[in-house]
Write a protein that holds these residues in place. Structure first.
Motif, PDB file in Angstrom:
ATOM      1  N   GLN A 151       2.095  20.038  16.978  1.00  0.00           N
ATOM      2  CA  GLN A 151       2.845  18.837  16.623  1.00  0.00           C
ATOM      3  C   GLN A 151       1.968  17.839  15.873  1.00  0.00           C
ATOM      4  O   GLN A 151       2.408  17.203  14.906  1.00  0.00           O
ATOM      5  CB  GLN A 151       3.431  18.192  17.878  1.00  0.00           C
ATOM      6  N   LEU A 152       0.738  17.712  16.311  1.00  0.00           N
ATOM      7  CA  LEU A 152      -0.180  16.780  15.654  1.00  0.00           C
ATOM      8  C   LEU A 152      -0.463  17.221  14.222  1.00  0.00           C
ATOM      9  O   LEU A 152      -0.450  16.398  13.290  1.00  0.00           O
ATOM     10  CB  LEU A 152      -1.489  16.687  16.441  1.00  0.00           C
ATOM     11  N   VAL A 153      -0.696  18.507  14.038  1.00  0.00           N
ATOM     12  CA  VAL A 153      -0.979  19.021  12.700  1.00  0.00           C
ATOM     13  C   VAL A 153       0.248  18.893  11.799  1.00  0.00           C
ATOM     14  O   VAL A 153       0.136  18.540  10.613  1.00  0.00           O
ATOM     15  CB  VAL A 153      -1.465  20.481  12.776  1.00  0.00           C
ATOM     16  N   GLU A 154       1.442  19.139  12.339  1.00  0.00           N
ATOM     17  CA  GLU A 154       2.665  18.977  11.542  1.00  0.00           C
ATOM     18  C   GLU A 154       2.811  17.539  11.067  1.00  0.00           C
ATOM     19  O   GLU A 154       3.183  17.284   9.913  1.00  0.00           O
ATOM     20  CB  GLU A 154       3.894  19.394  12.365  1.00  0.00           C
ATOM     21  N   GLU A 155       2.515  16.592  11.929  1.00  0.00           N
ATOM     22  CA  GLU A 155       2.578  15.185  11.531  1.00  0.00           C
ATOM     23  C   GLU A 155       1.541  14.883  10.461  1.00  0.00           C
ATOM     24  O   GLU A 155       1.805  14.146   9.508  1.00  0.00           O
ATOM     25  CB  GLU A 155       2.341  14.291  12.758  1.00  0.00           C
ATOM     26  N   ALA A 156       0.347  15.466  10.621  1.00  0.00           N
ATOM     27  CA  ALA A 156      -0.734  15.229   9.655  1.00  0.00           C
ATOM     28  C   ALA A 156      -0.445  15.877   8.303  1.00  0.00           C
ATOM     29  O   ALA A 156      -1.076  15.518   7.306  1.00  0.00           O
ATOM     30  CB  ALA A 156      -2.053  15.747  10.222  1.00  0.00           C
ATOM     31  N   LEU A 176     -12.377  18.805  12.544  1.00  0.00           N
ATOM     32  CA  LEU A 176     -11.126  18.203  12.070  1.00  0.00           C
ATOM     33  C   LEU A 176     -10.966  18.354  10.562  1.00  0.00           C
ATOM     34  O   LEU A 176      -9.883  18.654  10.062  1.00  0.00           O
ATOM     35  CB  LEU A 176     -11.094  16.732  12.470  1.00  0.00           C
ATOM     36  N   LEU A 177     -12.052  18.134   9.834  1.00  0.00           N
ATOM     37  CA  LEU A 177     -11.985  18.257   8.382  1.00  0.00           C
ATOM     38  C   LEU A 177     -11.734  19.717   7.966  1.00  0.00           C
ATOM     39  O   LEU A 177     -10.986  19.989   7.029  1.00  0.00           O
ATOM     40  CB  LEU A 177     -13.275  17.733   7.757  1.00  0.00           C
ATOM     41  N   ALA A 178     -12.371  20.643   8.678  1.00  0.00           N
ATOM     42  CA  ALA A 178     -12.137  22.062   8.387  1.00  0.00           C
ATOM     43  C   ALA A 178     -10.710  22.452   8.739  1.00  0.00           C
ATOM     44  O   ALA A 178     -10.061  23.220   8.013  1.00  0.00           O
ATOM     45  CB  ALA A 178     -13.129  22.921   9.165  1.00  0.00           C
ATOM     46  N   LEU A 179     -10.185  21.924   9.853  1.00  0.00           N
ATOM     47  CA  LEU A 179      -8.802  22.213  10.242  1.00  0.00           C
ATOM     48  C   LEU A 179      -7.834  21.678   9.192  1.00  0.00           C
ATOM     49  O   LEU A 179      -6.849  22.341   8.836  1.00  0.00           O
ATOM     50  CB  LEU A 179      -8.503  21.589  11.603  1.00  0.00           C
ATOM     51  N   GLY A 180      -8.123  20.479   8.682  1.00  0.00           N
ATOM     52  CA  GLY A 180      -7.281  19.924   7.639  1.00  0.00           C
ATOM     53  C   GLY A 180      -7.308  20.772   6.380  1.00  0.00           C
ATOM     54  O   GLY A 180      -6.271  20.997   5.736  1.00  0.00           O
ATOM     55  N   GLU A 181      -8.477  21.270   6.035  1.00  0.00           N
ATOM     56  CA  GLU A 181      -8.616  22.116   4.852  1.00  0.00           C
ATOM     57  C   GLU A 181      -7.830  23.411   5.023  1.00  0.00           C
ATOM     58  O   GLU A 181      -7.216  23.913   4.071  1.00  0.00           O
ATOM     59  CB  GLU A 181     -10.098  22.408   4.611  1.00  0.00           C
ATOM     60  N   GLU A 182      -7.835  23.952   6.235  1.00  0.00           N
ATOM     61  CA  GLU A 182      -7.159  25.229   6.496  1.00  0.00           C
ATOM     62  C   GLU A 182      -5.638  25.081   6.572  1.00  0.00           C
ATOM     63  O   GLU A 182      -4.905  26.014   6.208  1.00  0.00           O
ATOM     64  CB  GLU A 182      -7.675  25.817   7.821  1.00  0.00           C
ATOM     65  N   THR A 183      -5.148  23.938   7.044  1.00  0.00           N
ATOM     66  CA  THR A 183      -3.718  23.787   7.331  1.00  0.00           C
ATOM     67  C   THR A 183      -2.985  22.833   6.396  1.00  0.00           C
ATOM     68  O   THR A 183      -1.749  22.742   6.464  1.00  0.00           O
ATOM     69  CB  THR A 183      -3.520  23.295   8.775  1.00  0.00           C
ATOM     70  N   GLY A 184      -3.727  22.106   5.571  1.00  0.00           N
ATOM     71  CA  GLY A 184      -3.093  21.110   4.719  1.00  0.00           C
ATOM     72  C   GLY A 184      -2.861  19.790   5.415  1.00  0.00           C
ATOM     73  O   GLY A 184      -2.198  18.895   4.870  1.00  0.00           O
ATOM     74  N   ALA A 185      -3.399  19.623   6.604  1.00  0.00           N
ATOM     75  CA  ALA A 185      -3.258  18.369   7.351  1.00  0.00           C
ATOM     76  C   ALA A 185      -4.262  17.346   6.836  1.00  0.00           C
ATOM     77  O   ALA A 185      -5.330  17.699   6.330  1.00  0.00           O
ATOM     78  CB  ALA A 185      -3.469  18.621   8.838  1.00  0.00           C
ATOM     79  N   LYS A 186      -3.911  16.079   6.961  1.00  0.00           N
ATOM     80  CA  LYS A 186      -4.787  14.989   6.527  1.00  0.00           C
ATOM     81  C   LYS A 186      -5.195  14.157   7.744  1.00  0.00           C
ATOM     82  O   LYS A 186      -4.343  13.563   8.407  1.00  0.00           O
ATOM     83  CB  LYS A 186      -4.089  14.112   5.490  1.00  0.00           C
TER      84      LYS A 186
END
Length: 338
Positions: A151-156, A176-186
């Protein structure tokens, strides 16, 4: 990293000491036999009141028993992700074995690798006793509408999510930055200058979520909830309501990103005062088998399971791995700092 003395060298030293004593001169070994004769000064390169102070005070309360009951005096120097404290320690503190540094190897090594200051590891300082291994986690306040890391990543993905961190140069920031890069989350990382203010920011609702080593939210699990862990093994899972491994949820391959606190010393002390150095190394190791250490540490509310001894070689391997990760994610970390 340890000081190894051959049998021949030992015999030579013994003969030299005996000759010096016979001549009425104080031998080197005799002069250092009473070490320590005074108090120790410890630099902690962050603000007072955080996890580093908690562990250091408990550890030294036990450690001093093997060091002539010497006192440990603490100096706290926050700033520049720990660089201020390291610079003061390396450049200004006497190299005599009485001056130590207690640092968080993960975030502080990242800061050093990013900034590339004039002092260097391990030429100028090195860690000789790792105390714990604490996995990085993402957490929210207990009544947050985000119930899962998904849910957090979907919001991001829809809008930048604010994340409280103790400092930008930190293993959890890489995660967190790597997770954002992998999933498109900000993820918008907001540094709060320590674990305690980071926890407060999450609990007060100043940010959407937080990122810290696991020991912090575990101590306040009635007020926060861990959503995910940057560790595939996740050894502290049962203490965090079995929060899932982030890699397993998203199928990513983000490296394990633990913090690890450790005792450090000027590297020159190892050569200039080998007896002092060896005494510190040996007595620090003994603390882990002292039942009083476990008793006192458990009283802090932090998980005893995170306590993990590592010698100088283990510390060096950890630092080298963190430096490699920093270089791998340098652009992301630099962007977050900007």
């Amino acid at each position: 990293m340890s000081c190894v003395v051959s049998r021949r060298q030992w015999l030579i030293r013994g003969a030299w000491g005996a000759a010096a004593l016979a001549a009425g001169m104080p031998s080197r070994s005799r002069a250092q036999g009473d070490f320590p004769r005074g108090n120790f000064e410890v630099m902690i390169p962050t603000g007072a009141g955080g996890g580093a102070e908690r562990i250091a005070r408990v550890f030294t309360q036990v450690w001093r028993k093997a060091l002539h009951n010497a006192a440990f005096e603490f100096e706290f120097q926050e700033g520049a992700g720990g660089l201020v404290g390291y610079r003061i320690y390396v450049e200004r503190k006497p190299r005599d074995g009485y001056h130590l540094l207690f640092g968080n190897m993960g975030p502080e090594t990242i800061g050093i690798a990013l900034e590339r200051p004039s002092f260097r590891f391990p030429e100028d300082f090195h860690y000789f006793c790792q105390v714990d291994v604490d996995d990085s986690v993402v957490f929210v306040r207990r009544d947050s509408r985000f119930r899962t890391i998904q849910q957090l990543v979907e919001e991001a993905r829809r809008r930048p999510v604010t994340v409280a961190v103790s400092r930008i140069p930190h293993p959890v920031s890489i995660g967190l930055l790597a997770l954002g890069e992998e999933t498109g989350a900000k993820f918008n990382l907001v540094p709060y200058g320590g674990g305690r203010p980071t926890m407060v920011a999450v609990i007060n609702g100043e940010v959407d979520c937080g990122g810290l080593p696991a020991a912090n939210p575990i101590q306040l699990k009635d007020r926060v909830r861990v959503l995910g862990v940057f560790s595939d093994a996740n050894p502290l899972g049962p203490m965090m309501e079995n929060a899932p491994s982030i890699n397993k949820v998203f199928g990513t391959r983000i490296p394990d990103l633990p913090s690890a606190r450790a005792w450090a010393i000027h590297t020159s002390v190892r050569e200039r005062y080998p007896e002092r150095y060896q005494l510190l190394v040996q007595t620090a190791r003994q603390v882990f088998s002292d039942p009083e250490f476990e008793r006192l540490y458990r009283q802090t509310g932090a998980p005893w399971e995170a306590i993990t001894y590592g010698d100088a070689e283990a510390c060096t391997r950890y630092v080298q791995r963190v430096v490699q990760l920093t270089e791998r994610y340098r652009d992301l970390l630099s962007g977050a700092k900007a």
